[in-house]
Design a protein around this motif. Structure first.
Motif, PDB file in Angstrom:
ATOM      1  N   GLY A  42      32.545  29.965  43.005  1.00 22.17           N
ATOM      2  CA  GLY A  42      33.657  30.581  42.288  1.00 22.17           C
ATOM      3  C   GLY A  42      34.263  29.691  41.224  1.00 22.17           C
ATOM      4  O   GLY A  42      35.268  30.050  40.602  1.00 22.17           O
ATOM      5  N   SER A  44      33.315  28.870  38.147  1.00 21.96           N
ATOM      6  CA  SER A  44      33.384  29.459  36.803  1.00 21.96           C
ATOM      7  C   SER A  44      34.446  30.550  36.728  1.00 21.96           C
ATOM      8  O   SER A  44      35.180  30.652  35.741  1.00 21.96           O
ATOM      9  N   THR A  45      34.532  31.343  37.786  1.00 23.70           N
ATOM     10  CA  THR A  45      35.536  32.414  37.832  1.00 23.70           C
ATOM     11  C   THR A  45      36.945  31.831  37.813  1.00 23.70           C
ATOM     12  O   THR A  45      37.816  32.296  37.065  1.00 23.70           O
ATOM     13  N   GLY A  48      37.722  30.180  34.411  1.00 21.44           N
ATOM     14  CA  GLY A  48      37.996  31.188  33.398  1.00 21.44           C
ATOM     15  C   GLY A  48      39.364  31.820  33.561  1.00 21.44           C
ATOM     16  O   GLY A  48      40.089  32.041  32.580  1.00 21.44           O
ATOM     17  N   ALA A  49      39.734  32.111  34.816  1.00 21.50           N
ATOM     18  CA  ALA A  49      41.053  32.707  35.072  1.00 21.50           C
ATOM     19  C   ALA A  49      42.164  31.714  34.755  1.00 21.50           C
ATOM     20  O   ALA A  49      43.217  32.099  34.220  1.00 21.50           O
ATOM     21  N   ASP A  65      31.145  25.783  29.958  1.00 23.81           N
ATOM     22  CA  ASP A  65      30.461  26.397  31.093  1.00 23.81           C
ATOM     23  C   ASP A  65      29.020  25.903  31.161  1.00 23.81           C
ATOM     24  O   ASP A  65      28.368  25.710  30.136  1.00 23.81           O
ATOM     25  N   ARG A 144      27.423  35.819  48.196  1.00 24.88           N
ATOM     26  CA  ARG A 144      27.832  36.200  46.841  1.00 24.88           C
ATOM     27  C   ARG A 144      26.626  36.227  45.904  1.00 24.88           C
ATOM     28  O   ARG A 144      26.386  37.206  45.209  1.00 24.88           O
ATOM     29  N   PRO A 146      25.653  35.518  42.873  1.00 18.99           N
ATOM     30  CA  PRO A 146      25.838  36.367  41.682  1.00 18.99           C
ATOM     31  C   PRO A 146      24.632  36.438  40.751  1.00 18.99           C
ATOM     32  O   PRO A 146      24.449  37.425  40.049  1.00 18.99           O
ATOM     33  N   VAL A 184      41.402  34.610  43.959  1.00 18.32           N
ATOM     34  CA  VAL A 184      41.492  33.841  42.717  1.00 18.32           C
ATOM     35  C   VAL A 184      42.948  33.699  42.272  1.00 18.32           C
ATOM     36  O   VAL A 184      43.359  32.626  41.808  1.00 18.32           O
TER      37      VAL A 184
END
Length: 203
Positions: A42, A44-45, A48-49, A65, A144, A146, A184
């Motif tokens: 998580g 990168s998520t 980014g947030a 990234d 996950r 992804p 998040v």
């Protein structure tokens, strides 16, 4: 004039506008927030947030990234141990330049080895490198999955994959330790609290 050890014909040129001047213009100090963790953790998520949240606070940011830099800066590198080390070194040098520009730099890289993360920390002045460990159990990352990379690694299609047949060295004393199983939004609030405490952003 400072002469480098590598080549006496290459010199460092100081400029009239210094990092402190740029930071004053931005209204905050330049730092690197180095997100590390397994693939699917998580990072990168969350990075980014957090960048979105910092932007909303008027903070000048840039997000580096792992996949994105391999489209350009590191497109000539593979995934051998030496190439992965060089990948991190290049990213560290870019992040250092961005900190000199007064930016808050967020990076999202597995960066599996402690020595490589320490290498980047050593490039920067004290307090400019903040290691953020997104601590998510391997079994959760696999669920996950992804990009479908764990499935490929388990089937033998993908070799030297971190967490499966290549080691990940967890930080022993990360500056910020996040539970990657949390929402998040909760993680972002934790990060913002730390950054307020460090006076990187205003409340």
């Amino acid at each position: 004039m400072i002469v480098t050890q590598e080549n006496e014909n290459i010199v460092w040129h100081p400029h009239a506008i210094a990092r402190a001047d740029r930071e004053k213009q931005h209204g905050h100090q330049g730092v690197v927030l180095w997100f590390t963790g397994l693939s699917g953790s998580g990072k990168s998520t969350v990075a980014g947030a957090l960048e979105q949240a910092l932007h909303a606070h008027g903070v000048s940011t840039y997000l580096l990234d792992g996949d994105n830099v391999r489209h350009g800066l590191c497109r000539d590198l593979g995934f051998t141990e030496n190439d992965r080390r060089e990948n991190i070194r290049r990213v560290g040098e870019v992040a250092k330049l961005m900190v000199d520009a007064g930016l808050v730099v967020l990076t999202a890289f597995i960066s599996p080895h402690r020595a490589e993360r320490q290498m980047v920390r050593d490039m920067l002045a004290a307090g400019q490198f903040i290691e953020v460990f997104v601590d998510t159990p391997l079994e959760i990352c696999e669920v996950r999955d992804p990009k479908g990379l764990y499935k490929k690694a388990r089937s033998g299609e993908l070799k030297n994959f971190t967490g499966i047949d290549s080691v990940y060295e967890s930080p022993q004393a990360a500056d910020i330790h996040l539970n990657g199983e949390q929402l998040v939004t909760n993680l972002i609030e934790q990060l913002l609290d730390v950054l307020r405490h460090r006076v990187i952003i205003n409340s």
